[in-house]
Design an enzyme around this catalytic site. Structure first.
Site, PDB file in Angstrom:
ATOM      1  N   GLU A 187       0.858  -1.186   0.000  1.00  0.00           N
ATOM      2  CA  GLU A 187       0.000   0.000   0.000  1.00  0.00           C
ATOM      3  C   GLU A 187       0.894   1.236   0.000  1.00  0.00           C
ATOM      4  O   GLU A 187       1.808   1.369   0.836  1.00  0.00           O
ATOM      5  CB  GLU A 187      -0.917  -0.014   1.236  1.00  0.00           C
ATOM      6  CG  GLU A 187      -1.866   1.169   1.238  1.00  0.00           C
ATOM      7  CD  GLU A 187      -3.118   0.940   2.086  1.00  0.00           C
ATOM      8  OE1 GLU A 187      -3.430  -0.214   2.417  1.00  0.00           O
ATOM      9  OE2 GLU A 187      -3.779   1.949   2.397  1.00  0.00           O
ATOM     10  N   ARG A 188       0.635   2.104  -0.968  1.00  0.00           N
ATOM     11  CA  ARG A 188       1.429   3.339  -1.122  1.00  0.00           C
ATOM     12  C   ARG A 188       2.919   3.053  -1.350  1.00  0.00           C
ATOM     13  O   ARG A 188       3.775   3.854  -0.955  1.00  0.00           O
ATOM     14  CB  ARG A 188       1.257   4.266   0.071  1.00  0.00           C
ATOM     15  CG  ARG A 188      -0.176   4.547   0.468  1.00  0.00           C
ATOM     16  CD  ARG A 188      -0.977   5.164  -0.639  1.00  0.00           C
ATOM     17  NE  ARG A 188      -2.340   5.472  -0.229  1.00  0.00           N
ATOM     18  CZ  ARG A 188      -3.277   5.926  -1.078  1.00  0.00           C
ATOM     19  NH1 ARG A 188      -3.003   6.105  -2.359  1.00  0.00           N
ATOM     20  NH2 ARG A 188      -4.488   6.199  -0.645  1.00  0.00           N
ATOM     21  N   GLU A 311     -10.494   5.069   9.346  1.00  0.00           N
ATOM     22  CA  GLU A 311     -10.678   4.655   7.951  1.00  0.00           C
ATOM     23  C   GLU A 311     -11.266   3.242   7.850  1.00  0.00           C
ATOM     24  O   GLU A 311     -10.817   2.412   7.071  1.00  0.00           O
ATOM     25  CB  GLU A 311      -9.349   4.721   7.192  1.00  0.00           C
ATOM     26  CG  GLU A 311      -8.785   6.116   7.107  1.00  0.00           C
ATOM     27  CD  GLU A 311      -7.556   6.239   6.210  1.00  0.00           C
ATOM     28  OE1 GLU A 311      -7.466   7.246   5.493  1.00  0.00           O
ATOM     29  OE2 GLU A 311      -6.700   5.338   6.230  1.00  0.00           O
ATOM     30  N   LYS A 380       0.967  10.843  13.499  1.00  0.00           N
ATOM     31  CA  LYS A 380       1.769  11.236  12.343  1.00  0.00           C
ATOM     32  C   LYS A 380       2.427  12.583  12.649  1.00  0.00           C
ATOM     33  O   LYS A 380       2.035  13.267  13.589  1.00  0.00           O
ATOM     34  CB  LYS A 380       0.887  11.338  11.102  1.00  0.00           C
ATOM     35  CG  LYS A 380       0.371   9.977  10.646  1.00  0.00           C
ATOM     36  CD  LYS A 380      -0.409  10.046   9.335  1.00  0.00           C
ATOM     37  CE  LYS A 380      -0.854   8.652   8.936  1.00  0.00           C
ATOM     38  NZ  LYS A 380      -1.582   8.598   7.653  1.00  0.00           N
ATOM     39  N   ASP A 385      -2.383  14.463   7.252  1.00  0.00           N
ATOM     40  CA  ASP A 385      -1.946  13.180   6.701  1.00  0.00           C
ATOM     41  C   ASP A 385      -0.767  13.333   5.747  1.00  0.00           C
ATOM     42  O   ASP A 385      -0.962  13.372   4.535  1.00  0.00           O
ATOM     43  CB  ASP A 385      -3.127  12.536   5.956  1.00  0.00           C
ATOM     44  CG  ASP A 385      -2.855  11.099   5.617  1.00  0.00           C
ATOM     45  OD1 ASP A 385      -1.765  10.625   5.920  1.00  0.00           O
ATOM     46  OD2 ASP A 385      -3.751  10.451   5.056  1.00  0.00           O
ATOM     47  N   GLU A 407       5.348   9.365  13.806  1.00  0.00           N
ATOM     48  CA  GLU A 407       5.344   8.591  12.559  1.00  0.00           C
ATOM     49  C   GLU A 407       5.578   9.522  11.378  1.00  0.00           C
ATOM     50  O   GLU A 407       4.801  10.439  11.136  1.00  0.00           O
ATOM     51  CB  GLU A 407       4.000   7.864  12.401  1.00  0.00           C
ATOM     52  CG  GLU A 407       3.882   7.054  11.112  1.00  0.00           C
ATOM     53  CD  GLU A 407       2.557   6.272  11.007  1.00  0.00           C
ATOM     54  OE1 GLU A 407       2.134   5.644  12.009  1.00  0.00           O
ATOM     55  OE2 GLU A 407       1.940   6.296   9.930  1.00  0.00           O
ATOM     56  N   GLU A 413       4.008   9.205  -0.733  1.00  0.00           N
ATOM     57  CA  GLU A 413       2.598   9.095  -1.114  1.00  0.00           C
ATOM     58  C   GLU A 413       2.052  10.403  -1.658  1.00  0.00           C
ATOM     59  O   GLU A 413       1.329  10.414  -2.651  1.00  0.00           O
ATOM     60  CB  GLU A 413       1.774   8.658   0.112  1.00  0.00           C
ATOM     61  CG  GLU A 413       0.278   8.620  -0.151  1.00  0.00           C
ATOM     62  CD  GLU A 413      -0.550   8.224   1.067  1.00  0.00           C
ATOM     63  OE1 GLU A 413       0.038   7.749   2.058  1.00  0.00           O
ATOM     64  OE2 GLU A 413      -1.769   8.376   1.008  1.00  0.00           O
ATOM     65  N   HIS A 541      -3.981  18.673   0.796  1.00  0.00           N
ATOM     66  CA  HIS A 541      -4.969  17.668   0.400  1.00  0.00           C
ATOM     67  C   HIS A 541      -5.744  18.027  -0.861  1.00  0.00           C
ATOM     68  O   HIS A 541      -6.951  17.792  -0.954  1.00  0.00           O
ATOM     69  CB  HIS A 541      -5.939  17.382   1.550  1.00  0.00           C
ATOM     70  CG  HIS A 541      -6.058  15.902   1.805  1.00  0.00           C
ATOM     71  ND1 HIS A 541      -6.583  15.033   0.867  1.00  0.00           N
ATOM     72  CD2 HIS A 541      -5.690  15.135   2.852  1.00  0.00           C
ATOM     73  CE1 HIS A 541      -6.554  13.798   1.362  1.00  0.00           C
ATOM     74  NE2 HIS A 541      -5.995  13.829   2.553  1.00  0.00           N
ATOM     75  N   TRP A 560     -16.366  12.371  -0.653  1.00  0.00           N
ATOM     76  CA  TRP A 560     -15.085  13.052  -0.453  1.00  0.00           C
ATOM     77  C   TRP A 560     -15.054  14.326  -1.270  1.00  0.00           C
ATOM     78  O   TRP A 560     -15.384  14.315  -2.452  1.00  0.00           O
ATOM     79  CB  TRP A 560     -13.942  12.142  -0.915  1.00  0.00           C
ATOM     80  CG  TRP A 560     -12.615  12.771  -0.610  1.00  0.00           C
ATOM     81  CD1 TRP A 560     -11.934  13.649  -1.391  1.00  0.00           C
ATOM     82  CD2 TRP A 560     -11.845  12.600   0.565  1.00  0.00           C
ATOM     83  NE1 TRP A 560     -10.783  14.037  -0.763  1.00  0.00           N
ATOM     84  CE2 TRP A 560     -10.696  13.402   0.440  1.00  0.00           C
ATOM     85  CE3 TRP A 560     -12.025  11.834   1.737  1.00  0.00           C
ATOM     86  CZ2 TRP A 560      -9.727  13.467   1.429  1.00  0.00           C
ATOM     87  CZ3 TRP A 560     -11.045  11.898   2.702  1.00  0.00           C
ATOM     88  CH2 TRP A 560      -9.914  12.706   2.550  1.00  0.00           C
TER      89      TRP A 560
HETATM   90  O1  GCW Z   1      -3.234   8.613   3.988  1.00  0.00           O
HETATM   91  C1  GCW Z   1      -3.741   7.402   4.241  1.00  0.00           C
HETATM   92  C2  GCW Z   1      -3.273   6.534   3.134  1.00  0.00           C
HETATM   93  C3  GCW Z   1      -3.696   5.117   3.377  1.00  0.00           C
HETATM   94  C4  GCW Z   1      -3.088   4.712   4.716  1.00  0.00           C
HETATM   95  C5  GCW Z   1      -3.558   5.667   5.793  1.00  0.00           C
HETATM   96  C6  GCW Z   1      -2.918   5.365   7.132  1.00  0.00           C
HETATM   97  C7  GCW Z   1      -2.396   2.550   5.412  1.00  0.00           C
HETATM   98  O2  GCW Z   1      -3.793   7.000   1.925  1.00  0.00           O
HETATM   99  O3  GCW Z   1      -3.240   4.323   2.330  1.00  0.00           O
HETATM  100  O4  GCW Z   1      -3.430   3.398   5.031  1.00  0.00           O
HETATM  101  O5  GCW Z   1      -3.219   6.958   5.458  1.00  0.00           O
HETATM  102  O6  GCW Z   1      -1.907   5.960   7.426  1.00  0.00           O
HETATM  103  O7  GCW Z   1      -3.440   4.542   7.863  1.00  0.00           O
END
Ligand code: GCW
Length: 721
Positions: A187-188, A311, A380, A385, A407, A413, A541, A560
């Site tokens: 993923e990513r 999510e 994060k 994000d 994190e 990404e 974003h 979204w």
């Molecule tokens: O920004 C989002 C990403 C997802 C990711 C999520 C996360 C792993 O688009 O792909 O999922 O963050 O950090 O949990």
């Protein structure tokens, strides 16, 4: 005659292709190339000092360290040191007090005991007129780190005279997070497929896994979460644990512990229970049994990383319980074995009526102090994000009673995937050096993280990996610099991004100033360049909804909408997060909160993050907001062009293959920077109604054209088995 011409040309062909190959590198060796030291003066001096080693190596870690040292010396100075057992001149004496009698005699126990368990000493000593270099540590892993440091000194052309180095990591858990799925996709991930060869594990360990572990150890990474935070419960089944144990065994000599993600609903999905409620005694017992089983298979298992109630992932809130309650259930199961939990604070539920920025803080701040002592909460770096620029997450400084691990995202990404050259050392440094004022001045994010060593006896940092099966590991060659910078900052969050970039260039390309300084210039300008052509002045974003690559500020559907992030209208743009708006500013301490709250003092780099600003607002440059925004977008493209020119000056100075890869990707970056610029300027112009100043070239296409460009590879639409 004809034949001999043919022969001759064949010979010429071979000579030419050989010389081409000889000067060609594909990036596989990363910063551990150990090519011959170019400076002949230094080369001779190094050779002289490294004639012999005294190195009893009776553990797997010491054996790994010895192998690295020999490989390094053979490559750097064409020397295989002689084995010795006594003190002679020009000898490197290596060991812990336990492994080496000589070390016990040379260094006092006080001095060695004062080191933390991963620390080391490198010192030039004169013993009865015999000059030696000592590499000593408390534990074997410190020796491995010391060896990497020692080799780095030569790789970066430092003097070996009068060495007096004492080093230890400032953060304890330095962890890569792989978002690797069990089917090999990432993923990513933009550098190929997962390195983990689940089909042939645990019995077959590709040499690549060892090289991966070496690379990590060389920068101090000591933990690896091998699977995706969007977790698959099956990774906790016994057969997968056995496979994972193959990786853990390969990592162990390099001081790396294996971690797994835990899917909160695993008790139901693979345990046959009817609930995963953390208050349910059967569920709690299931986790205890599972953890016991894991430690039987992987005795030095590190613990779990958990994404819960975000999510769409399951979590304790599904049962009316808090994050702390859920995390503590897992923490209790891990505690007897010394394992830890990384519980992510990246939580949002895509609700339209709440400012996403305030979510994480609002959910976690009230839980401060409720987490068990072996739990990290992991926010994060910023509150949205992994955007090209975000202010630091207000939880840093806001949770004094809970150990926080930061994190970062190393995989790009939102920064051009593996297509754009963006040195993230600058971004990491910007966050780490942000002053939270949590306990007065100079209480930086870095300090907040390090202070948990004192208050919680643990500290940590995580980076979402950009590594895959591509021959150069990271897709874009410069992605390697981001992996390197992350690891080095995990070791010491107060390194500067500039010194780390320089170190990486010296080890990856050359110590020659005419190579070093142009590459350094490119790296140091690259992050701001990307911000300029993607999301200047605090925008965020506005990338493509699915792929997160390319501009899509117009995305707007019932699920979204980018409009929640820029809120553009014909009068203004940006979000009011001041005390008169969503009040996100108040999650920071004064004076930071006041600085952000006031449009006059808010840094312009974050203006639209915190403020709603009229198009004709006068910026510090004297320009209107509109003109300033246009200026940034155009400047971004110009700076990519400058990066191209600088890179071109390296032609013939570095190997063709790496030169060529970066050159072609810089062209891609330029094309995509223009795409970003024109699409965004035209889109926002629809609202501002203001002209693009005539000094700038007009976009070649209409907004409609850009809105129709398909976004390549939309992973969410790919049907995984
Ligand atoms: O920004 C989002 C990403 C997802 C990711 C999520 C996360 C792993 O688009 O792909 O999922 O963050 O950090 O949990």
């Amino acid at each position: 005659m004809l034949l001999s011409i043919k022969k001759l040309s064949l010979l010429l062909f071979f000579i030419l292709s050989f010389s081409c190959f000889a000067y060609s590198e594909n990036g596989y060796e990363l910063w551990l190339r150990y090519h011959k030291v170019e400076n002949s003066f230094l080369y001779k001096g190094y050779q002289e000092k490294c004639q012999r080693i005294v190195f009893p190596s009776n553990s797997d870690k010491l054996a790994a360290a010895r192998k690295e040292l020999i490989t390094g010396l053979e490559g750097l100075i064409n020397t295989t040191p002689k084995e010795s057992t006594k003190i002679e001149s020009n000898t490197i004496i290596i060991g812990t007090r336990k492994s080496s009698d000589i070390i016990s005699k040379l260094l006092s126990s006080d001095e060695i005991d004062a080191l933390n368990k991963e620390g080391y000493i490198i010192r030039t000593m004169n013993i009865v007129r015999k000059q030696v270099i000592v590499i000593a540590a408390k534990e074997d892993i410190g020796i491995l780190y010391g060896i990497f440091h020692f080799l780095r000194l030569m790789q970066t052309n430092c003097s070996l005279e009068k060495l007096s180095i004492k080093e230890e990591p400032k953060l304890q858990y330095r962890v890569l997070n792989h978002w690797d799925n069990l089917n090999g996709t990432i993923e990513r991930g933009y550098a190929g497929y997962s390195l983990w060869d689940w089909e042939r594990l645990p019995r077959y360990i590709d040499n690549r896994i060892i090289d991966y572990a070496r690379a990590n150890a060389s920068i101090g990474i000591n933990g690896v979460v091998v699977n995706n935070v969007n977790a698959d419960a099956r990774s906790l089944l016994p057969e997968w644990l056995v496979r994972a144990s193959g990786l853990a065994n390969a990592f162990r000599p390099y001081g790396i512990r294996l971690f797994l993600t835990a899917r909160f609903s695993a008790p139901q999905e693979i345990g046959g229970l009817s609930t995963s409620d953390p208050a349910n005694l059967q569920v709690r017992q299931w986790w205890k049994d599972k953890v016991k089983e894991i430690y039987e298979i992987i005795p030095d298992f590190g613990g779990f990383l958990v994404k819960a109630n975000s999510e769409g992932q399951p979590g304790p809130q599904d049962y009316g319980q808090t994050h702390a309650f859920g995390a503590n259930m897992l923490a209790e199961a891990l505690e007897p074995y010394g394992g830890v939990i990384f519980w992510r604070a990246f939580v949002y539920h895509n609700e339209r009526n709440i400012d996403r920025v305030v979510n994480g803080y609002n959910e976690f701040k009230p839980l401060d102090g409720q987490f068990h002592k072996n739990v990290f909460v992991q926010p994060k770096n910023g509150a949205i994000d992994f955007q090209p620029r975000e202010p630091f997450h207000p939880l840093f400084g806001g949770m004094p009673n809970t150990a926080l691990a930061i994190e970062f995202q190393i995989t790009q990404e939102n920064l051009g995937h593996a297509g754009h050259l963006v040195y993230l050392g600058s971004l990491f440094e910007e966050t780490l050096q942000s002053d939270t004022y949590a306990q007065g001045k100079n209480w930086t994010v870095s300090k907040v993280l390090q202070n948990y060593n004192k208050t919680h006896e643990m500290s940590g940092i995580a980076g979402v990996s950009n590594i895959g099966t591509d021959i150069n590991w990271t897709g874009h060659l410069f992605g390697q610099a981001n992996w390197h910078a992350f690891g080095r900052l995990a070791w010491n969050p107060d390194f500067t991004s500039q010194e780390l970039a320089e170190e990486w260039i010296r080890m990856t390309f050359s110590n020659d100033k005419t190579i070093l300084s142009p590459i350094l210039t490119i790296m140091l300008m690259s992050r701001e360049t990307a911000v300029d052509y993607m999301m200047p002045i605090g925008l965020n974003h506005i990338m493509n909804y699915n792929t997160h690559n390319g501009p899509e500020p117009w995305h707007d559907d019932p699920l979204w909408t980018a409009f929640d992030y820029h809120k553009v209208t014909k009068d203004s743009i940006g979000i009011n997060r001041t005390t008169t708006g969503s009040n996100a500013v108040s999650q920071y301490y004064p004076p930071v909160s006041n600085v952000f709250n006031n449009i006059e003092t808010c840094p312009e780099t974050l203006l639209l993050w915190f403020h709603r600003v009229p198009w004709n607002y006068k910026m510090k440059s004297g320009e209107t907001l509109w003109n300033e925004m246009v200026k940034h977008y155009y400047k971004g493209v110009e700076k990519v062009e400058k990066m191209q020119l600088i890179w071109d000056s390296l032609s013939q100075k570095i190997d063709n293959e790496r030169f060529g890869q970066v050159k072609s990707l810089l062209q891609l970056q330029k094309d995509e920077a223009i795409w970003w610029r024109d699409a965004c300027v035209l889109f926002f112009q629809r609202y501002s109604g203001m002209p693009i100043p005539s000094k700038y070239e007009t976009p070649k296409h209409s907004l409609e054209y850009y809105q129709k460009i398909p976004f390549p590879y939309e992973w969410e639409k790919v049907d995984f088995p």
